[in-house]
Structure formats: structure tokens, C-alpha cells
Scaffold this motif. Structure first.
Motif, PDB file in Angstrom:
ATOM      1  N   UNK A 202      31.695 -11.984  37.371  1.00 44.08           N
ATOM      2  CA  UNK A 202      31.074 -11.615  36.099  1.00 44.08           C
ATOM      3  C   UNK A 202      29.629 -11.173  36.339  1.00 44.08           C
ATOM      4  N   UNK A 203      29.316  -9.985  35.811  1.00 41.23           N
ATOM      5  CA  UNK A 203      27.959  -9.445  35.876  1.00 41.23           C
ATOM      6  C   UNK A 203      27.455  -9.324  34.444  1.00 41.23           C
ATOM      7  N   UNK A 204      26.373  -9.993  34.141  1.00 37.94           N
ATOM      8  CA  UNK A 204      25.809  -9.965  32.792  1.00 37.94           C
ATOM      9  C   UNK A 204      25.071  -8.673  32.503  1.00 37.94           C
ATOM     10  N   UNK A 205      24.537  -8.604  31.321  1.00 36.86           N
ATOM     11  CA  UNK A 205      23.777  -7.438  30.882  1.00 36.86           C
ATOM     12  C   UNK A 205      22.306  -7.562  31.219  1.00 36.86           C
ATOM     13  N   UNK A 206      21.507  -6.794  30.536  1.00 33.28           N
ATOM     14  CA  UNK A 206      20.067  -6.737  30.786  1.00 33.28           C
ATOM     15  C   UNK A 206      19.382  -8.092  30.660  1.00 33.28           C
TER      16      UNK A 206
ATOM     17  N   UNK B 284      21.693 -11.650  21.900  1.00 33.04           N
ATOM     18  CA  UNK B 284      22.371 -10.612  22.688  1.00 33.04           C
ATOM     19  C   UNK B 284      23.288 -11.247  23.729  1.00 33.04           C
ATOM     20  N   UNK B 285      22.785 -12.229  24.454  1.00 32.64           N
ATOM     21  CA  UNK B 285      23.597 -12.889  25.479  1.00 32.64           C
ATOM     22  C   UNK B 285      24.791 -13.609  24.859  1.00 32.64           C
ATOM     23  N   UNK B 286      24.576 -14.233  23.702  1.00 31.94           N
ATOM     24  CA  UNK B 286      25.666 -14.940  23.016  1.00 31.94           C
ATOM     25  C   UNK B 286      26.771 -13.963  22.620  1.00 31.94           C
ATOM     26  N   UNK B 287      26.392 -12.839  22.033  1.00 32.12           N
ATOM     27  CA  UNK B 287      27.388 -11.845  21.605  1.00 32.12           C
ATOM     28  C   UNK B 287      28.124 -11.248  22.805  1.00 32.12           C
ATOM     29  N   UNK B 288      27.377 -10.939  23.861  1.00 36.50           N
ATOM     30  CA  UNK B 288      28.019 -10.424  25.073  1.00 36.50           C
ATOM     31  C   UNK B 288      28.944 -11.480  25.672  1.00 36.50           C
TER      32      UNK B 288
ATOM     33  N   UNK C   4      34.179  -8.267  35.688  1.00 36.10           N
ATOM     34  CA  UNK C   4      33.852  -8.131  34.266  1.00 36.10           C
ATOM     35  C   UNK C   4      32.357  -7.866  34.199  1.00 36.10           C
ATOM     36  N   UNK C   5      31.996  -6.761  33.565  1.00 40.47           N
ATOM     37  CA  UNK C   5      30.588  -6.378  33.521  1.00 40.47           C
ATOM     38  C   UNK C   5      30.207  -5.921  32.127  1.00 40.47           C
TER      39      UNK C   5
ATOM     40  N   UNK D 162      33.557 -16.479  39.168  1.00 41.40           N
ATOM     41  CA  UNK D 162      32.296 -16.417  39.896  1.00 41.40           C
ATOM     42  C   UNK D 162      31.324 -15.595  39.052  1.00 41.40           C
ATOM     43  N   UNK D 163      30.265 -16.238  38.602  1.00 42.70           N
ATOM     44  CA  UNK D 163      29.243 -15.540  37.807  1.00 42.70           C
ATOM     45  C   UNK D 163      28.059 -15.209  38.701  1.00 42.70           C
ATOM     46  N   UNK D 164      27.587 -13.986  38.592  1.00 45.63           N
ATOM     47  CA  UNK D 164      26.374 -13.606  39.289  1.00 45.63           C
ATOM     48  C   UNK D 164      25.199 -14.076  38.449  1.00 45.63           C
ATOM     49  N   UNK D 165      24.356 -14.892  39.050  1.00 41.35           N
ATOM     50  CA  UNK D 165      23.232 -15.493  38.334  1.00 41.35           C
ATOM     51  C   UNK D 165      22.106 -15.759  39.330  1.00 41.35           C
TER      52      UNK D 165
END
Length: 156
Positions: free
Chosen positions: A103-107, A55-59, A7-8, A72-75
Motif C-alpha cells: 500500500x502506497x498512500x497519497x500526498x 484526506x487520509x481518512x477518506x483515502x 494499492x496506491x 505491507x504498508x509503505x510508511x
């Protein structure tokens, strides 16, 4: 067969990244069922901490419904693993669940609500990478880990 979902946030715009990701997805499909889900990236004209958090909350709200199985979250604050240790970790996850979601987050990164759902936080480095490049790096490392577990010659 293991199901892997990535999920990205955002779309891959660069053709060279998309081609690389597609190649590794094709290779992974010999070892696991793999799918990719993209969620909309937030864009804000103003910079600032409150804008980043929003932005992070909405994503994050878009990511949460996509999560299944072991998460597994990439952090950046996650645990760093060698390719061999990642292979071992995936084998460990397989014993717990037949589904694995990366999971890969956004900017701006990942919302805490998403990280709290994670079973494991994984870090590739203390450095910051573009999230589209991270997809290519993740798919390559997943392929490498799966070939390590299978005992094939890709990992030297």
C-alpha cells in the motif's frame, strides 16, 4: 504462484513514470501475478492538520476494501530493509500467504486505520518522495527481490 497487489492513492500522470512502472510490472509477471489498484486521491484547497487527517481518512476508506493477504504498508516510520532482506521478507510472507498487498498512500500519507491492518510497515527512507515515484521505486525493488530469490543476475 504468488499474487502481488499494489494499492496506491491517485493516478500516475507522468508518462515516464507510467512507462517505468509498466516495464517492471511486465518483468515481475515472470515471477508473480501482479496487479495495481488506484484509489481516488483527495484534494483540498485549504491546508491544515484537520484537512490532512480528513484526506487520509477518506483515502483510507477507499484503500481498506482492497486489502487482501499479507499487508505491507509503505510508511516513513516503517522498517528499512536492504534489497536482500526484502527478498527474504517476501519469501517469509509467501510461506504465510499466497497473496501480498503493498500500500502506497497519497500526498499526506496513510490513515492509521490502514496502518493498523498492516502485517508489516516498510520504509524506503527517512526522505519524502512523490507517491508516483514511489510506485516506480517499489516495482523496481519487488522485481529485484524476486530475482534475488530466483538467483538470477539482475541484482549485482
Amino acid at each position: 504462484m504468488l499474487k502481488i497487489k499494489i494499492v496506491a492513492v491517485g493516478k500516475v500522470k507522468e508518462k515516464y513514470f507510467a512507462e517505468g512502472i509498466a516495464e517492471y510490472v511486465k518483468r515481475i509477471s515472470r515471477y508473480a501475478e501482479i496487479s495495481l489498484a488506484e484509489v481516488k486521491e483527495e484534494n483540498f484547497s485549504k491546508e491544515g492538520e484537520s484537512e490532512r487527517r480528513l484526506a487520509m481518512k477518506r483515502e483510507g476508506e477507499r484503500i481498506l476494501p482492497e486489502l487482501k493477504g499479507t499487508i505491507v504498508c509503505l510508511a516513513v516510520e516503517g522498517k528499512k530493509l536492504s534489497s536482500e532482506k526484502l527478498a527474504e521478507k517476501i519469501e517469509e510472507f509467501k510461506r504465510a500467504s499466497s497473496e501480498l498487498t503493498f500500500v502506497i498512500g497519497g500526498s499526506y500519507g496513510l490513515d492509521d486505520a490502514v496502518k493498523k491492518r498492516a502485517d508489516f510497515l516498510l520504509s524506503f527512507s527517512d526522505m519524502t518522495f512523490p507517491h508516483t515515484l514511489m510506485r516506480l521505486m517499489l516495482t523496481e525493488q519487488l522485481y529485484r527481490a524476486l530475482t534475488i530469490s530466483a538467483g538470477t543476475g539482475y541484482h549485482k
